[in-house]
Design a protein around this motif. Structure first.
Motif, PDB file in Angstrom:
ATOM      1  N   ILE A  11       0.877  -1.164   0.000  1.00  0.00           N
ATOM      2  CA  ILE A  11       0.000   0.000   0.000  1.00  0.00           C
ATOM      3  C   ILE A  11       0.916   1.216   0.000  1.00  0.00           C
ATOM      4  O   ILE A  11       1.978   1.198   0.632  1.00  0.00           O
ATOM      5  CB  ILE A  11      -0.965   0.003   1.199  1.00  0.00           C
ATOM      6  N   VAL A  12       0.542   2.231  -0.754  1.00  0.00           N
ATOM      7  CA  VAL A  12       1.319   3.463  -0.823  1.00  0.00           C
ATOM      8  C   VAL A  12       0.418   4.575  -0.305  1.00  0.00           C
ATOM      9  O   VAL A  12      -0.617   4.879  -0.887  1.00  0.00           O
ATOM     10  CB  VAL A  12       1.785   3.765  -2.263  1.00  0.00           C
ATOM     11  N   VAL A  13       0.813   5.137   0.824  1.00  0.00           N
ATOM     12  CA  VAL A  13       0.058   6.213   1.454  1.00  0.00           C
ATOM     13  C   VAL A  13       0.637   7.528   0.938  1.00  0.00           C
ATOM     14  O   VAL A  13       1.856   7.711   0.939  1.00  0.00           O
ATOM     15  CB  VAL A  13       0.161   6.117   2.992  1.00  0.00           C
ATOM     16  N   ALA A  14      -0.228   8.432   0.501  1.00  0.00           N
ATOM     17  CA  ALA A  14       0.234   9.637  -0.180  1.00  0.00           C
ATOM     18  C   ALA A  14      -0.243  10.924   0.481  1.00  0.00           C
ATOM     19  O   ALA A  14      -1.379  11.003   0.941  1.00  0.00           O
ATOM     20  CB  ALA A  14      -0.251   9.613  -1.624  1.00  0.00           C
ATOM     21  N   LEU A  15       0.657  11.884   0.513  1.00  0.00           N
ATOM     22  CA  LEU A  15       0.337  13.281   0.836  1.00  0.00           C
ATOM     23  C   LEU A  15       0.824  14.098  -0.359  1.00  0.00           C
ATOM     24  O   LEU A  15       2.011  14.042  -0.696  1.00  0.00           O
ATOM     25  CB  LEU A  15       1.087  13.752   2.081  1.00  0.00           C
ATOM     26  N   ASP A  16      -0.057  14.824  -1.001  1.00  0.00           N
ATOM     27  CA  ASP A  16       0.333  15.571  -2.191  1.00  0.00           C
ATOM     28  C   ASP A  16       0.323  17.075  -1.954  1.00  0.00           C
ATOM     29  O   ASP A  16      -0.653  17.633  -1.439  1.00  0.00           O
ATOM     30  CB  ASP A  16      -0.613  15.261  -3.355  1.00  0.00           C
ATOM     31  N   ASP A  17       1.428  17.698  -2.333  1.00  0.00           N
ATOM     32  CA  ASP A  17       1.559  19.155  -2.356  1.00  0.00           C
ATOM     33  C   ASP A  17       1.130  19.834  -1.058  1.00  0.00           C
ATOM     34  O   ASP A  17       0.297  20.740  -1.059  1.00  0.00           O
ATOM     35  CB  ASP A  17       0.781  19.736  -3.530  1.00  0.00           C
ATOM     36  N   VAL A  18       1.725  19.393   0.050  1.00  0.00           N
ATOM     37  CA  VAL A  18       1.523  20.096   1.318  1.00  0.00           C
ATOM     38  C   VAL A  18       2.300  21.412   1.201  1.00  0.00           C
ATOM     39  O   VAL A  18       3.510  21.401   0.953  1.00  0.00           O
ATOM     40  CB  VAL A  18       2.036  19.264   2.516  1.00  0.00           C
ATOM     41  N   ALA A  47       4.314   0.450   2.417  1.00  0.00           N
ATOM     42  CA  ALA A  47       4.187  -0.572   3.460  1.00  0.00           C
ATOM     43  C   ALA A  47       3.656  -1.857   2.830  1.00  0.00           C
ATOM     44  O   ALA A  47       2.753  -1.821   1.992  1.00  0.00           O
ATOM     45  CB  ALA A  47       3.245  -0.098   4.561  1.00  0.00           C
ATOM     46  N   PRO A  48       4.211  -3.018   3.229  1.00  0.00           N
ATOM     47  CA  PRO A  48       3.702  -4.287   2.709  1.00  0.00           C
ATOM     48  C   PRO A  48       2.217  -4.437   3.024  1.00  0.00           C
ATOM     49  O   PRO A  48       1.763  -4.066   4.108  1.00  0.00           O
ATOM     50  CB  PRO A  48       4.518  -5.340   3.455  1.00  0.00           C
ATOM     51  N   LEU A  49       1.482  -4.968   2.090  1.00  0.00           N
ATOM     52  CA  LEU A  49       0.053  -5.186   2.243  1.00  0.00           C
ATOM     53  C   LEU A  49      -0.147  -6.666   2.522  1.00  0.00           C
ATOM     54  O   LEU A  49      -0.083  -7.502   1.620  1.00  0.00           O
ATOM     55  CB  LEU A  49      -0.683  -4.751   0.980  1.00  0.00           C
ATOM     56  N   ALA A  50      -0.343  -6.999   3.794  1.00  0.00           N
ATOM     57  CA  ALA A  50      -0.415  -8.403   4.220  1.00  0.00           C
ATOM     58  C   ALA A  50      -1.804  -9.008   4.047  1.00  0.00           C
ATOM     59  O   ALA A  50      -1.996 -10.178   4.328  1.00  0.00           O
ATOM     60  CB  ALA A  50       0.013  -8.508   5.682  1.00  0.00           C
ATOM     61  N   THR A  51      -2.752  -8.228   3.597  1.00  0.00           N
ATOM     62  CA  THR A  51      -4.124  -8.724   3.425  1.00  0.00           C
ATOM     63  C   THR A  51      -4.489  -8.713   1.943  1.00  0.00           C
ATOM     64  O   THR A  51      -3.914  -7.949   1.164  1.00  0.00           O
ATOM     65  CB  THR A  51      -5.123  -7.837   4.205  1.00  0.00           C
ATOM     66  N   PRO A  52      -5.449  -9.529   1.547  1.00  0.00           N
ATOM     67  CA  PRO A  52      -5.827  -9.559   0.134  1.00  0.00           C
ATOM     68  C   PRO A  52      -6.519  -8.275  -0.337  1.00  0.00           C
ATOM     69  O   PRO A  52      -6.526  -7.981  -1.509  1.00  0.00           O
ATOM     70  CB  PRO A  52      -6.786 -10.744   0.014  1.00  0.00           C
ATOM     71  N   ARG A  53      -7.109  -7.541   0.597  1.00  0.00           N
ATOM     72  CA  ARG A  53      -7.813  -6.302   0.225  1.00  0.00           C
ATOM     73  C   ARG A  53      -7.220  -5.131   0.995  1.00  0.00           C
ATOM     74  O   ARG A  53      -6.964  -5.229   2.195  1.00  0.00           O
ATOM     75  CB  ARG A  53      -9.297  -6.404   0.574  1.00  0.00           C
ATOM     76  N   ALA A  54      -7.044  -4.022   0.311  1.00  0.00           N
ATOM     77  CA  ALA A  54      -6.503  -2.819   0.962  1.00  0.00           C
ATOM     78  C   ALA A  54      -7.417  -2.348   2.088  1.00  0.00           C
ATOM     79  O   ALA A  54      -6.954  -1.848   3.111  1.00  0.00           O
ATOM     80  CB  ALA A  54      -6.304  -1.706  -0.063  1.00  0.00           C
ATOM     81  N   ALA A  55      -8.719  -2.537   1.924  1.00  0.00           N
ATOM     82  CA  ALA A  55      -9.671  -2.079   2.945  1.00  0.00           C
ATOM     83  C   ALA A  55      -9.506  -2.817   4.272  1.00  0.00           C
ATOM     84  O   ALA A  55      -9.893  -2.316   5.321  1.00  0.00           O
ATOM     85  CB  ALA A  55     -11.105  -2.239   2.441  1.00  0.00           C
ATOM     86  N   ASP A  56      -8.907  -4.006   4.230  1.00  0.00           N
ATOM     87  CA  ASP A  56      -8.696  -4.790   5.447  1.00  0.00           C
ATOM     88  C   ASP A  56      -7.342  -4.519   6.107  1.00  0.00           C
ATOM     89  O   ASP A  56      -7.041  -5.077   7.155  1.00  0.00           O
ATOM     90  CB  ASP A  56      -8.799  -6.287   5.124  1.00  0.00           C
ATOM     91  N   ALA A  57      -6.529  -3.708   5.479  1.00  0.00           N
ATOM     92  CA  ALA A  57      -5.183  -3.434   5.999  1.00  0.00           C
ATOM     93  C   ALA A  57      -5.252  -2.461   7.175  1.00  0.00           C
ATOM     94  O   ALA A  57      -6.127  -1.601   7.230  1.00  0.00           O
ATOM     95  CB  ALA A  57      -4.311  -2.841   4.899  1.00  0.00           C
ATOM     96  N   PRO A  58      -4.321  -2.600   8.118  1.00  0.00           N
ATOM     97  CA  PRO A  58      -4.248  -1.591   9.187  1.00  0.00           C
ATOM     98  C   PRO A  58      -3.913  -0.223   8.584  1.00  0.00           C
ATOM     99  O   PRO A  58      -3.213  -0.127   7.589  1.00  0.00           O
ATOM    100  CB  PRO A  58      -3.090  -2.082  10.064  1.00  0.00           C
ATOM    101  N   ILE A  59      -4.419   0.795   9.191  1.00  0.00           N
ATOM    102  CA  ILE A  59      -4.255   2.154   8.672  1.00  0.00           C
ATOM    103  C   ILE A  59      -2.852   2.676   8.966  1.00  0.00           C
ATOM    104  O   ILE A  59      -2.348   2.547  10.067  1.00  0.00           O
ATOM    105  CB  ILE A  59      -5.305   3.087   9.304  1.00  0.00           C
ATOM    106  N   ILE A  60      -2.222   3.266   7.952  1.00  0.00           N
ATOM    107  CA  ILE A  60      -0.965   3.989   8.125  1.00  0.00           C
ATOM    108  C   ILE A  60      -1.366   5.461   8.287  1.00  0.00           C
ATOM    109  O   ILE A  60      -1.955   6.046   7.386  1.00  0.00           O
ATOM    110  CB  ILE A  60      -0.043   3.831   6.897  1.00  0.00           C
TER     111      ILE A  60
END
Length: 132
Positions: A11-18, A47-60
């Motif tokens: 999963i790639v968590v993004a912040l754009d143009d702060v 961050a590695p995505l250890a679950t099959p769905r992004a919605a089930d991943a712990p929040i970064i």
């Protein structure tokens, strides 16, 4: 990058143009605290995505990084955007699951003929940890 990600899902968590106003630069006109330089900062946390769905991943939580970026406004003069990046990288790795980060820092107002001048930086946790 192939070895870093080893074919795993991420999963790639993004912040754009702060946008922040920071006393930053080597030129004499960039050294006036009453006229800070506008910086546009974008960050990606990998961050590695250890679950099959992004919605089930712990929040970064990207708010830690956003707060660190905003705090730059009160830290006095910084000569180099590379030093700005180093200060932000530390906050990127506060979550142990983040294995890499990418930063883009631009000064959008430095030259009239360009959209911005700055740097891009990619850091891995392993390399960053080794340098501490």
């Amino acid at each position: 990058m192939k070895d870093l990600f080893s074919g795993e899902d991420h999963i790639v968590v993004a912040l754009d143009d702060v946008c922040v106003n920071v006393s930053c630069g080597l030129h004499p006109w960039e050294r006036h605290p009453e006229r800070p330089t506008r910086l546009m900062i974008s960050v990606r946390l990998y961050a590695p995505l250890a679950t099959p769905r992004a919605a089930d991943a712990p929040i970064i939580d990207y708010d830690t990084v956003r707060k660190r970026i905003r705090a730059l406004e009160s830290e006095g003069h910084i000569d180099l955007v590379e030093s700005v990046a180093d200060r932000i990288v530390e906050s990127c790795f506060t979550d142990e699951r983040v294995i890499a980060c990418a930063l883009s820092i631009r000064k959008p107002d430095i030259y009239n003929e360009t959209r911005g001048a700055g740097i891009d930086l990619f850091r891995t946790r392993a390399r960053w940890s080794a340098g501490q």
